[in-house]
Enzyme design. Structure first.
Site, PDB file in Angstrom:
ATOM      1  N   HIS A 122       0.843  -1.808   0.344  1.00  0.00           N
ATOM      2  CA  HIS A 122       0.577   0.364   0.250  1.00  0.00           C
ATOM      3  C   HIS A 122       1.019   1.368   0.195  1.00  0.00           C
ATOM      4  CE1 HIS A 122       0.517   0.957   4.305  1.00  0.00           C
ATOM      5  NE2 HIS A 122       0.415  -0.213   4.607  1.00  0.00           N
ATOM      6  N   ASP A 151       6.092   1.491   6.550  1.00  0.00           N
ATOM      7  CA  ASP A 151       4.663   0.824   6.481  1.00  0.00           C
ATOM      8  C   ASP A 151       4.704   1.857   5.790  1.00  0.00           C
ATOM      9  OD1 ASP A 151       2.736   0.211   6.885  1.00  0.00           O
ATOM     10  OD2 ASP A 151       1.889   1.596   9.249  1.00  0.00           O
ATOM     11  N   GLU A 210       4.134  -5.467   3.353  1.00  0.00           N
ATOM     12  CA  GLU A 210       4.363  -5.367   4.702  1.00  0.00           C
ATOM     13  C   GLU A 210       6.030  -5.090   4.718  1.00  0.00           C
ATOM     14  OE1 GLU A 210       2.294  -2.909   6.152  1.00  0.00           O
ATOM     15  OE2 GLU A 210       0.467  -3.403   5.861  1.00  0.00           O
ATOM     16  N   HIS A 398       4.012   4.352  11.867  1.00  0.00           N
ATOM     17  CA  HIS A 398       3.239   5.455  12.705  1.00  0.00           C
ATOM     18  C   HIS A 398       3.418   6.428  13.258  1.00  0.00           C
ATOM     19  CE1 HIS A 398      -0.424   2.642  11.488  1.00  0.00           C
ATOM     20  NE2 HIS A 398       0.318   2.622  10.764  1.00  0.00           N
TER      21      HIS A 398
END
Length: 432
Positions: A122, A151, A210, A398
């Site tokens: 992604h 990520d 991932e 994150h």
């Protein structure tokens, strides 16, 4: 051109040479693939620099358009048939789903064989516009830093350069090689989930990119499913001092509901339900006319969704204050990825490549931990193997100031991804 093994190949072979072991062709790395992986190391870092330079939060449509154009152009240059898909129309609408969703990049490479293989990652991040200034792309020692680099922009880059290696090898023994890069993973893939599930059912194997952890280099065969519970209580406002009896206290009813649903976790099955947020009232001296609360739900099996949803819907019927209006919404945000015999067998093949050809240990964990991934959507309607964490080793997802990937993991992961596609295509694995 002469092959010059990189450091990790040398380290892998040296102990065997010193021990006098015969290094057979089967136990040595494929020289041509290893050479290409080494050659693609700097180009992959260059791609990471380009990807990180574009802010692409899940709700940043302008940024997502820019990065999807970049990815599409790179896949076209590699010879893929590329589509840019707007998934908004068929989106699963949750409370936080934006009206317009970032595009999906789908590239198809046609080969001469029969096996269908899909590679997914992604392009979206959790970050908001302007945060890139705090963490631009940079390289320090064995670490490449950047916002969203772990990520999952590294996953996009690994796929791009693994495909480049396959093209350099002129390898086309697969039937179809599909690359799917979506832009809504960080908001539970409301738009791309339908496409991921459908394509997952049409392929013989799905490899998801991932990243792995810097502490524990391993693949994932299982991830948690994520759901949410939202409670909205409507009551009636009144003066808390002079006429509290004329009000309907939404906070009392909300508290009752939370307390009677506090014991629904089931450690034996890994089901977790925890109330995490709540809000009520407007002023201290006013009986609250409204109150809301939210709970986080994690499951390890798809079937557990039915059980917990039935339980909360049954409990909510028992009210403390009959005059209050109580509404409950249960959202299945992401299914779990469940380990299967097929995924275990394919993971063992990957482990053998890492151990026998690269001299490196590779885990394959079938215990769900942490957040969910798109691999779960790809696995929903198939018995074919779906495996997560083929990406680089990284840290700090994150976070706004410490996200990085290990540069030394680039070559082995490119080698692994390329070898896996080749072996699956040639029927050397146990995929269907």
């Amino acid at each position: 051109m002469h092959f010059h093994p990189s450091r990790f190949f040398a380290r892998a072979l040296l102990p065997m040479l010193l021990a006098g072991a015969a290094v057979t062709a089967a136990a040595a790395p494929d020289a041509r693939i290893a050479e290409l992986a080494a050659a693609q190391k700097q180009p992959l870092l260059d791609s990471l620099s380009q990807l990180v330079a574009i802010e692409s939060g899940s709700r940043d449509l302008e940024g997502l358009e820019k990065i999807s154009d970049l990815i599409a152009s790179k896949l076209k240059a590699l010879g893929g048939e590329v589509e840019l898909i707007d998934p908004s129309a068929e989106a699963y609408r949750m409370e936080d789903t934006p009206e317009k969703i970032g595009r999906v990049v789908r590239a198809t490479f046609k080969g001469t064989g029969t096996k269908k293989i899909m590679l997914i990652a992604h392009m979206d991040t959790v970050y908001t516009i302007g945060m890139l200034n705090k963490q631009p792309f940079r390289v320090e020692g064995d670490k490449a830093y950047g916002l969203g680099i772990a990520d999952d922009k590294q996953g996009v880059a690994v796929i791009l350069h693994a495909v480049a290696m396959l093209q350099a090898l002129k390898f086309k023994e697969y039937g179809t090689l599909t690359v799917l890069i979506n832009g809504d993973e960080e908001i539970s893939s409301p738009g791309s989930r339908v496409l991921l599930t459908r394509l997952g059912s049409e392929h013989d194997a799905v490899l998801s990119f991932e990243g792995a952890s810097v502490k524990d280099d391993k693949l994932s065969l299982a991830t948690a499913g994520i759901a949410s519970v939202t409670l909205n209580v409507s009551g009636k406002a009144s003066h808390a001092g002079s006429a509290p009896e004329l009000g309907v206290n939404a906070l009392y009813e909300l508290s009752h509901q939370i307390l009677q649903m506090r014991d629904l976790s089931d450690p034996a099955t890994g089901l977790k339900m925890n109330w995490t947020i709540s809000k009520s009232g407007s002023n201290r001296n006013v009986i609250p006319a409204s109150a809301t609360a939210g709970a986080d739900v994690r499951v390890l099996k798809v079937a557990d969704y039915d059980r917990i949803e039935q339980q909360v819907n049954e409990r909510v019927k028992k009210q403390l204050i009959p005059e209050a209006k109580v509404e409950l919404k249960f959202e299945r945000r992401r299914p779990p990825l469940e380990a299967t015999d097929a995924s275990r067998a394919l993971a063992q093949h990957a482990q053998a490549i890492y151990k026998d050809e690269l001299g490196r240990p590779l885990g394959a964990d079938d215990k769900a931990a942490g957040g969910g991934t798109d691999a779960a959507f790809a696995s929903l309607k198939t018995k074919a193997p779906v495996i997560e964490r083929f990406g680089l080793q990284g840290f700090g997802a994150h976070s706004a100031d410490a996200e990085y990937v290990l540069i030394d993991s680039i070559e082995p992961r490119l080698y692994l991804a390329t070898r896996m596609v080749m072996d699956i295509a040639r029927g050397k694995t146990s995929v269907r």
